[in-house]
Design a protein around this motif. Structure first.
Motif, PDB file in Angstrom:
ATOM      1  N   LEU A 117      -6.598   3.078  -4.970  1.00 11.83           N
ATOM      2  CA  LEU A 117      -5.663   2.257  -5.039  1.00 11.83           C
ATOM      3  C   LEU A 117      -4.864   2.461  -3.803  1.00 11.83           C
ATOM      4  O   LEU A 117      -4.037   1.259  -3.290  1.00 11.83           O
ATOM      5  CB  LEU A 117      -5.016   2.729  -6.227  1.00 11.83           C
ATOM      6  CG  LEU A 117      -3.282   2.036  -6.630  1.00 11.83           C
ATOM      7  CD1 LEU A 117      -3.295   0.385  -6.805  1.00 11.83           C
ATOM      8  CD2 LEU A 117      -2.757   2.741  -7.747  1.00 11.83           C
ATOM      9  N   LEU A 118      -4.425   3.794  -3.570  1.00 12.36           N
ATOM     10  CA  LEU A 118      -3.509   3.744  -2.087  1.00 12.36           C
ATOM     11  C   LEU A 118      -3.976   3.233  -0.881  1.00 12.36           C
ATOM     12  O   LEU A 118      -3.244   2.620  -0.319  1.00 12.36           O
ATOM     13  CB  LEU A 118      -3.201   5.438  -2.318  1.00 12.36           C
ATOM     14  CG  LEU A 118      -2.415   6.184  -3.135  1.00 12.36           C
ATOM     15  CD1 LEU A 118      -2.574   7.486  -3.174  1.00 12.36           C
ATOM     16  CD2 LEU A 118      -1.109   5.544  -3.509  1.00 12.36           C
ATOM     17  N   LEU A 119      -5.068   3.366  -0.950  1.00 11.84           N
ATOM     18  CA  LEU A 119      -5.858   2.725   0.315  1.00 11.84           C
ATOM     19  C   LEU A 119      -5.774   1.260   0.381  1.00 11.84           C
ATOM     20  O   LEU A 119      -5.435   0.705   1.220  1.00 11.84           O
ATOM     21  CB  LEU A 119      -7.408   3.128   0.560  1.00 11.84           C
ATOM     22  CG  LEU A 119      -7.699   4.696   0.685  1.00 11.84           C
ATOM     23  CD1 LEU A 119      -8.941   5.000   0.751  1.00 11.84           C
ATOM     24  CD2 LEU A 119      -7.249   5.031   2.116  1.00 11.84           C
ATOM     25  N   ALA A 120      -6.054   0.739  -0.907  1.00 10.51           N
ATOM     26  CA  ALA A 120      -5.792  -0.890  -1.236  1.00 10.51           C
ATOM     27  C   ALA A 120      -4.415  -1.361  -0.691  1.00 10.51           C
ATOM     28  O   ALA A 120      -4.197  -2.334  -0.081  1.00 10.51           O
ATOM     29  CB  ALA A 120      -6.174  -1.217  -2.259  1.00 10.51           C
ATOM     30  N   LEU A 121      -3.449  -0.307  -1.067  1.00 11.26           N
ATOM     31  CA  LEU A 121      -1.949  -0.577  -0.633  1.00 11.26           C
ATOM     32  C   LEU A 121      -1.661  -0.473   0.835  1.00 11.26           C
ATOM     33  O   LEU A 121      -0.528  -0.642   1.188  1.00 11.26           O
ATOM     34  CB  LEU A 121      -1.186   0.133  -1.531  1.00 11.26           C
ATOM     35  CG  LEU A 121      -1.351  -0.358  -3.008  1.00 11.26           C
ATOM     36  CD1 LEU A 121      -0.402   0.616  -3.952  1.00 11.26           C
ATOM     37  CD2 LEU A 121      -0.797  -1.628  -3.254  1.00 11.26           C
ATOM     38  N   GLY A 122      -2.466   0.251   1.546  1.00  7.88           N
ATOM     39  CA  GLY A 122      -2.419   0.288   2.887  1.00  7.88           C
ATOM     40  C   GLY A 122      -1.885   1.891   3.470  1.00  7.88           C
ATOM     41  O   GLY A 122      -1.417   2.153   4.304  1.00  7.88           O
ATOM     42  N   ALA A 123      -2.335   2.815   2.466  1.00  9.26           N
ATOM     43  CA  ALA A 123      -2.235   4.271   2.926  1.00  9.26           C
ATOM     44  C   ALA A 123      -2.963   4.776   4.193  1.00  9.26           C
ATOM     45  O   ALA A 123      -4.081   4.167   4.416  1.00  9.26           O
ATOM     46  CB  ALA A 123      -2.457   5.295   1.753  1.00  9.26           C
ATOM     47  N   ASP A 124      -2.280   5.530   5.056  1.00  6.94           N
ATOM     48  CA  ASP A 124      -3.086   5.835   6.306  1.00  6.94           C
ATOM     49  C   ASP A 124      -4.142   6.724   5.894  1.00  6.94           C
ATOM     50  O   ASP A 124      -3.831   7.931   5.823  1.00  6.94           O
ATOM     51  CB  ASP A 124      -2.107   6.345   7.136  1.00  6.94           C
ATOM     52  CG  ASP A 124      -2.662   6.618   8.547  1.00  6.94           C
ATOM     53  OD1 ASP A 124      -3.738   6.545   8.819  1.00  6.94           O
ATOM     54  OD2 ASP A 124      -1.822   7.044   9.583  1.00  6.94           O
ATOM     55  N   VAL A 125      -5.142   6.525   6.237  1.00  8.72           N
ATOM     56  CA  VAL A 125      -6.475   7.268   5.863  1.00  8.72           C
ATOM     57  C   VAL A 125      -6.578   8.633   6.730  1.00  8.72           C
ATOM     58  O   VAL A 125      -7.028   9.728   6.444  1.00  8.72           O
ATOM     59  CB  VAL A 125      -7.596   6.599   6.029  1.00  8.72           C
ATOM     60  CG1 VAL A 125      -8.159   6.458   7.249  1.00  8.72           C
ATOM     61  CG2 VAL A 125      -8.698   7.479   5.079  1.00  8.72           C
TER      62      VAL A 125
END
Length: 223
Positions: free
Chosen positions: A113-121
């Motif tokens: 979910l966080l990655l889909a929202l644009g969290a910096d991996v």
């Protein structure tokens, strides 16, 4: 015992009945802090007591966005981030980001979910550790989550404080599946930490023979 420490002890012991009794008698303890500055909910997460975390939420524990990340509550994450999108890039006072927390505790769906929202991996923690989410996932021994992060573009060689790489963590833990995953993603088996140890040395030091055999392959080390 009439201090909030009784609640933290019950959480650590996994004593649901006592936790329930204490909270019903002292609801304000749901907002207490442990000596290390953790709320009861974060305390349950750090002591790997998911059933206690679920119980605390059921009993009405306040759930901050960081607590939601630590316990893997997608619902609370979505609610908090819908209210304030800037929280996606926020860090706890101890320096860890939402994605860093979900990665360390192994919450794959929440991380997705966080990655889909644009969290910096590849965002490192803002503390002395300088740990990326992938390094946190490797330290926590979470292979499926590490795969998700790599697919999202995580740097397989990002080293934290002390020069430790995700591959070195996987080798130290004896996780052969994660070692193979990281090698396939291009992790450098020759990278050394500040003590001069590479992944092979750490596998050998910790008695992980299968991982040591993987890392001692001359084809890998000459690539």
């Amino acid at each position: 015992m009439s201090e909030p420490s009784a609640l933290f002890q019950a959480i650590q012991a996994g004593d649901a009945a006592t936790v329930t009794d204490l909270v019903e008698a002292r609801a304000e303890w749901l907002s207490a802090e442990s000596p290390s500055g953790l709320s009861p909910l974060l305390f349950a997460a750090y002591y790997h007591r998911p059933q206690m975390a679920a119980l605390l939420i059921e009993l009405g524990a306040p759930v901050s966005v960081f607590e939601a990340a630590a316990v893997g509550s997608e619902m609370h994450l979505q609610t908090a981030l819908a209210t304030d999108g800037s929280l996606l890039h926020a860090h706890r006072p101890d320096g860890f980001s939402l994605l860093g927390l979900t990665s360390f505790f192994g919450h794959e769906a929440a991380a997705r979910l966080l990655l889909a929202l644009g969290a910096d991996v590849n965002a490192a923690s803002r503390n002395v550790m300088r740990a990326t989410p992938l390094r946190s996932a490797a330290a926590g021994d979470h292979t499926p989550l590490a795969r998700l992060l790599l697919e999202a573009g995580a740097d397989p060689d990002a080293a934290q404080h002390g020069g430790y790489t995700p591959l070195q963590s996987a080798a130290q833990n004896g996780n052969s599946d994660l070692v193979q995953l990281l090698l396939a993603a291009g992790a450098d088996p020759r990278a050394r930490n500040d003590q001069g140890q590479d992944a092979l040395a750490l596998a050998q030091e910790n008695g992980h023979a299968e991982v040591a055999r993987l890392l001692d392959d001359p084809n890998i080390n000459s690539a």
